[in-house]
Design an enzyme around this catalytic site. Sequence first.
Site, PDB file in Angstrom:
ATOM      1  N   ASP A   1     -10.657  -2.057  -0.697  1.00 18.90           N
ATOM      2  CA  ASP A   1     -11.087  -0.696  -1.007  1.00 18.90           C
ATOM      3  C   ASP A   1     -10.027   0.321  -0.582  1.00 18.90           C
ATOM      4  O   ASP A   1      -9.421   0.193   0.482  1.00 18.90           O
ATOM      5  CB  ASP A   1     -12.400  -0.417  -0.273  1.00 18.90           C
TER       6      ASP A   1
ATOM      7  N   GLU B   1      -7.685  -1.933  -4.843  1.00 17.89           N
ATOM      8  CA  GLU B   1      -8.120  -0.707  -5.513  1.00 17.89           C
ATOM      9  C   GLU B   1      -7.034   0.334  -5.248  1.00 17.89           C
ATOM     10  O   GLU B   1      -6.987   0.949  -4.187  1.00 17.89           O
ATOM     11  CB  GLU B   1      -9.466  -0.222  -4.961  1.00 17.89           C
TER      12      GLU B   1
END
Length: 533
Positions: free
Chosen positions: A204, A256
């Site tokens: 993330d 990401e």
Amino acid sequence: MFQADKWWRGAAIYQVYVRSFADADGDGVGDLAGVRSQLPYLAELGIDALWFNPWYASPMADGGYDVADYRAIHPTFGTLAEAERLIAEALEHGIRTVVDIVPNHVSDQHRWFQEALAARPGSPERERFWFREGRGEHGERPPNNWTSQFGGSAWTRVPDGQWYLHRFAPGQPDLNWQHPEVRKEHEEVLRFWFDRGAAGVRIDSAAELVKDPELPDLVESTEPHPYLDRDEIHDVYRSWRKLADSYAQPRALIGEVWLADPGRFARYLRPDELHTAFNFGFLTCPWNAERLRDVIATTLAVHAPVGAPATWVLANHDITRTVTRYGRADTGFDFAAKAHGIPTDLGLGTRRARAAALLSLALPGSVYLYQGEELALPEIEDLPAEVIEDPMFHRTGGSDPGRDGCRVPLPWRGDTAPFGFSPVPVTTWLPQPADWGTLTVELQQRDPQSMLNLYRAALRLRRSEPALGDGQLAWLPSGSQALAFARSPRFACVVNLGTSPVCLPAHDRVLLSSGKLFDGRLPPDTAVWLRLA
């Protein structure tokens, strides 16, 4: 299609938002037992791996992206033993598991942050985070001008007068990646899940970990950026890559990475760093032939020098659902302009979403499918304010509608809520629309023309067609309103994004189409896979 030890290069990966997938215990919230019960459904769909949004112990200040303990499962979802069973049982169905890692921050309930709050300013416990004195005569103003991704300041003051940094919600304090304990802990967390059978991790906010230790004000066009894409971050991923490659079956690192500069993006995919990264240019691109051709060509050109496979994704847990987005006058996506109540034509959006499914599944590399996209679920834009949990909504006073509209629990069967999501009548954690009985898995399984059966057919063909998945692409003549490309001398994909039918290249047969052909021509907002002559 892809080598077993490099499965990520061409895999079809299904994203599971656990709270909204399937509820086995009847409390209205999805759980791991619910996922396990639907493994046959996922296997029949034809996916190669599952990516789970965070399932860890968490106060849920941001849907689980505020992790309190990486080695424990949120009790609403189940137990660690159940997560281990899920990983093992999925593998029995030929499905690998990817877990979500959130290295930029932890929960304010994490043991480290609680120790930091209990310690004095300047203590070793606070050095794992970014505690600073405030500005102003009495330290009453934040240490710098950084803002939160969710609105407002990126700083919160604690009772002793210091401030701590949180680039997301106040319940998500940022970690100090200059601290050796932070690096050591995350490597141990990776080992913890790799040792339990996880085939990879999704990282993330992968470009945000490292901050300028001086914490300067953010000034427009400042280079290097004080908290985004700093050069030092690549040392972290080189270390992680060594760890991932140390396993007999190497584990995948999936980033990401939201970056506007393609060259900077590609640096994360060098052979000793991440294996793949999400392709947000494609995800946010409008339904336009010229724009899509450009983003596809640019994506492939950026990935080629570093030898990394591209990824293709139409939606995720943060993005307006595809059938709603593609039915609007503006079919792109921009967080800054996100709003609800914009007119949408769901019939048009669904036709385009069907065509986009065949487009994305035919492109070179791996593809990600967000749960519910295979059912043509729309964005739910009339959720009552009192049920919305997304901090984007609350931190902006409701001016940002938040992301809960794409997180509504899935409809499995029946005519009334909870549509088989839960085994008993119950109020789900986000309410389902009353008309979702027309979109259930049960109903779509019986309809040969449903979105579900289109995805099943496409994924089945994708597995059996040697040209699909990882590999090369060659553009074919198509005119300005269509896209046409070959993946081999015998396989082509054509997508019509214009307003009138287009002619198809010479072919022996149609393998699959997203809609009916018109006199042998491809109608608007339709895609087709062909066996070339």
